[in-house]
Design an enzyme around this catalytic site. Structure first.
Site, PDB file in Angstrom:
ATOM      1  N   ASP A  30     -15.535 -23.871 -25.688  1.00  0.00           N
ATOM      2  CA  ASP A  30     -14.095 -23.977 -25.479  1.00  0.00           C
ATOM      3  C   ASP A  30     -13.290 -22.988 -26.313  1.00  0.00           C
ATOM      4  OD1 ASP A  30     -14.721 -25.435 -27.844  1.00  0.00           O
ATOM      5  OD2 ASP A  30     -13.000 -26.768 -27.579  1.00  0.00           O
ATOM      6  N   TYR A 103     -25.878 -30.863 -22.338  1.00  0.00           N
ATOM      7  CA  TYR A 103     -25.875 -30.116 -23.602  1.00  0.00           C
ATOM      8  C   TYR A 103     -27.170 -30.287 -24.391  1.00  0.00           C
ATOM      9  CZ  TYR A 103     -20.799 -29.730 -23.009  1.00  0.00           C
ATOM     10  OH  TYR A 103     -19.551 -29.446 -22.536  1.00  0.00           O
ATOM     11  N   ASP A 265      -8.937 -24.088 -21.457  1.00  0.00           N
ATOM     12  CA  ASP A 265      -9.079 -23.092 -22.523  1.00  0.00           C
ATOM     13  C   ASP A 265      -8.284 -21.831 -22.195  1.00  0.00           C
ATOM     14  OD1 ASP A 265     -10.997 -24.940 -23.372  1.00  0.00           O
ATOM     15  OD2 ASP A 265     -12.639 -23.807 -22.459  1.00  0.00           O
TER      16      ASP A 265
END
Length: 310
Positions: A30, A103, A265
């Site tokens: 991000d 992740y 972002d």
């Protein structure tokens, strides 16, 4: 012209992205996304962009730094840690452009940037910057002792005349509990000048409340400028003592939306690229919307340089 400098603090990971049978590899995270998109939209004589994290000594980490330097993102404050690697995440995108993330980051180098042998010297330099930018993820990946060191850094920077910018970016899986997150966010917001809030994240963390209550709560921590991001809806900007500013988003046909990765972002980046160079909140929000609406028309977190809006 006096050059000001912003340092963006956080984590970049190896990004694998899949849609259908197509698989691509890149780098993303991000705060890194925001750093790159700010750097692409400012004159380096007006605003220097720097990134702070920790990486390994592996070839992937070297590729990352080389790529960032090509983007005119400063890397001199990045630590290289032996026996550590960057994190990895996988994006699976459905036919509507919505994505699911997976992740692998529990032992990623970025978690230890405040524990490295050069951490004290780096913090001393960071405390002299004009702007420090971080997100909820920047805080979440740190251990409790490192979070306290980060708070000390933010307070010292503000005492030196710098400003702190915080994006709420709440990811529950990175935290032990909501109560832990609420305390950490309260501490950060108490030394924040500009806050970017995604309304869905606010509701998830604090409980659903009217926008006015969200603004009042955030200003109550001492934040002077609050930007509420609402995806395809208009964004709202509330400054102390100023009327609320409502700026419509750029509307795209559904078929133009390819991948919503990094939408928030890139909005923050577009906003800051104008705001930190003297622009109004309305002009900054328009640039934020334009940047985000461009990014979501391409796959991956970082779109090609030649696809950026003029």
């Amino acid at each position: 012209m006096t050059t000001k400098n912003i340092v963006v603090i956080g984590e970049c990971m190896i990004e694998l992205s899949q849609k259908g049978a197509d698989l691509s590899r890149g780098f993303g995270g991000d705060t890194l996304n925001t750093a790159v998109y700010v750097a692409r939209q400012v004159n380096t004589d007006a605003l220097g962009v720097h990134y702070v994290t920790a990486l390994g000594t592996d070839s992937f980490s070297t590729e990352m730094m080389t790529a960032w330097e090509k983007e005119k993102v400063g890397t001199s404050l990045i630590q290289r840690l032996d026996n550590k690697l960057p994190g990895l995440y996988f994006i699976k995108t459905d036919d509507t452009g919505e994505r699911t993330f997976y992740y692998w980051r529990n032992d990623a180098a970025a978690r230890f940037w405040l524990d490295g042998k050069d951490a004290d010297a780096i913090c001393a330099r960071l405390a002299t910057f004009d702007y420090l930018y971080l997100s909820g993820i920047s805080v979440a990946i740190l251990n409790p002792a490192s979070r306290q060191r980060l708070l000390t850094l933010l307070r010292t920077c503000r005492a030196n005349g710098g400003k702190v910018i915080f994006d709420n970016n709440y990811r529950p899986r990175l935290w032990q509990s909501k109560e832990e997150t609420q305390q950490a966010y309260s501490d950060i917001l108490a030394c924040t000048d500009i806050a970017f809030l995604t309304l869905d994240d606010e509701d998830m963390l604090w409980g659903e409340q009217p926008v006015d209550a969200v603004l009042a709560r955030t200003h109550g921590f001492g934040v002077s400028e609050v930007v509420i991001k609402r995806g395809a809806d208009s964004c709202l900007i509330s400054e102390n003592g100023q009327p609320l500013v409502d700026v419509p988003a750029v509307k795209l046909p559904k078929e133009r939306v390819v991948d919503t990765t990094a939408a928030g972002d890139s909005f923050s980046a577009g906003y800051l690229s104008v705001r930190l160079c003297g622009g109004s909140t309305e002009a900054a929000a328009k640039r934020g919307h334009l940047t985000a609406s461009t990014v979501i028309q391409y796959r991956g977190a970082i779109i090609p340089q030649d696809a950026m809006p003029a």
